[in-house]
Design a protein around this motif. Structure first.
Motif, PDB file in Angstrom:
ATOM      1  N   TRP A  70       3.948  11.145   2.173  1.00  0.00           N
ATOM      2  CA  TRP A  70       2.760  10.930   1.012  1.00  0.00           C
ATOM      3  C   TRP A  70       3.108  11.968  -0.402  1.00  0.00           C
TER       4      TRP A  70
ATOM      5  N   SER B 214       0.886  -1.259  -0.158  1.00  0.00           N
ATOM      6  CA  SER B 214       0.047   0.085  -0.019  1.00  0.00           C
ATOM      7  C   SER B 214       0.965   1.269  -0.001  1.00  0.00           C
ATOM      8  N   ALA B 215       0.351   2.298  -0.260  1.00  0.00           N
ATOM      9  CA  ALA B 215       1.132   3.640  -0.430  1.00  0.00           C
ATOM     10  C   ALA B 215       1.693   3.937   0.895  1.00  0.00           C
TER      11      ALA B 215
ATOM     12  N   GLN C  67       3.195  11.621  -4.256  1.00  0.00           N
ATOM     13  CA  GLN C  67       2.619  12.783  -5.320  1.00  0.00           C
ATOM     14  C   GLN C  67       3.473  13.396  -6.235  1.00  0.00           C
TER      15      GLN C  67
ATOM     16  N   GLY D 293       2.581  10.907  -8.779  1.00  0.00           N
ATOM     17  CA  GLY D 293       1.284  11.123  -8.857  1.00  0.00           C
ATOM     18  C   GLY D 293       0.186  10.580  -7.797  1.00  0.00           C
ATOM     19  N   ASP D 294       0.519   9.249  -7.964  1.00  0.00           N
ATOM     20  CA  ASP D 294      -0.463   8.374  -7.046  1.00  0.00           C
ATOM     21  C   ASP D 294       0.443   6.939  -6.880  1.00  0.00           C
ATOM     22  N   ARG D 295      -0.057   6.171  -6.110  1.00  0.00           N
ATOM     23  CA  ARG D 295       0.538   4.452  -6.076  1.00  0.00           C
ATOM     24  C   ARG D 295       0.520   3.961  -7.497  1.00  0.00           C
ATOM     25  N   ASP D 296      -0.831   4.160  -8.204  1.00  0.00           N
ATOM     26  CA  ASP D 296      -0.604   3.646  -9.689  1.00  0.00           C
ATOM     27  C   ASP D 296       0.753   4.084 -10.337  1.00  0.00           C
TER      28      ASP D 296
END
Length: 180
Positions: free
Chosen positions: A31, A19-20, A35, A39-42
């Motif tokens: 976090w 998980s992030a 970002q 951008g995000d975990r994906d």
């Protein structure tokens, strides 16, 4: 650093643990770092896959251009080593677990891998008849990937030398058959 920590997390704890929140805890960042860079975990997972494919293609290209040329067994062993890196294994695990990423990345990466494998096939002098060439290319990548997946479930590391020898013999036999 985040890509490497994500790879370690997946290899040590499995994809479901990646998980992030867990990755940033392991990496000791916030976090905002994910970002900013991904951008995000994906985006982070995509970066892991991109990096894995970059390294895999580079390793396959190096095998294909080795001088002097490698024999079939050395080529098979080198291909397996390229697919068995922690990053490649984490990339396979990500792609196995995430249909959306698999769909998004398939065309771009499959084309690059196919090109690298075609160069290897040419170096093995298997010929261009569709059936033999395709069989050799399939053996070069599907067998190590299957062994990677088997190793994910094995309690002890699997000995791959017997399988590598068998693949090399099949490719050599196929090449000899194609020449006749």
């Amino acid at each position: 650093m985040l890509i490497d920590e994500t790879v370690r997390c997946i290899r040590e704890e499995g994809f479901s643990a990646a998980s992030a929140r867990h990755i940033i805890e392991r990496a000791g960042v916030t976090w905002g770092v994910i970002q900013h860079h991904f951008g995000d975990r994906d985006g982070l997972l995509t970066a892991v896959i991109d990096s894995a494919v970059d390294e895999l293609v580079a390793a396959l290209e190096e095998l294909a251009t080795s001088n002097p040329p490698l024999d079939t067994l050395a080529m098979v062993e080198g291909t397996w080593a390229a697919f068995a890196t922690p990053k490649a294994m984490a990339g396979i695990e990500i792609l196995t677990a995430t249909k959306a990423l698999r769909t998004e990345l398939a065309n771009r990466h499959v084309t690059r891998l196919a090109t690298a494998l075609e160069v290897l096939r040419a170096r093995l002098d298997i010929g261009d008849d569709g059936r033999h060439a395709e069989a050799a290319e399939m053996l070069l990548w599907t067998t190590p990937v299957a062994m990677m997946i088997a190793n994910m479930f094995a309690t002890e590391p699997l000995d791959v030398s017997t399988a590598q020898n068998a693949v090399a013999r099949l490719i050599d036999r196929d090449r000899d058959s194609a020449r006749r």
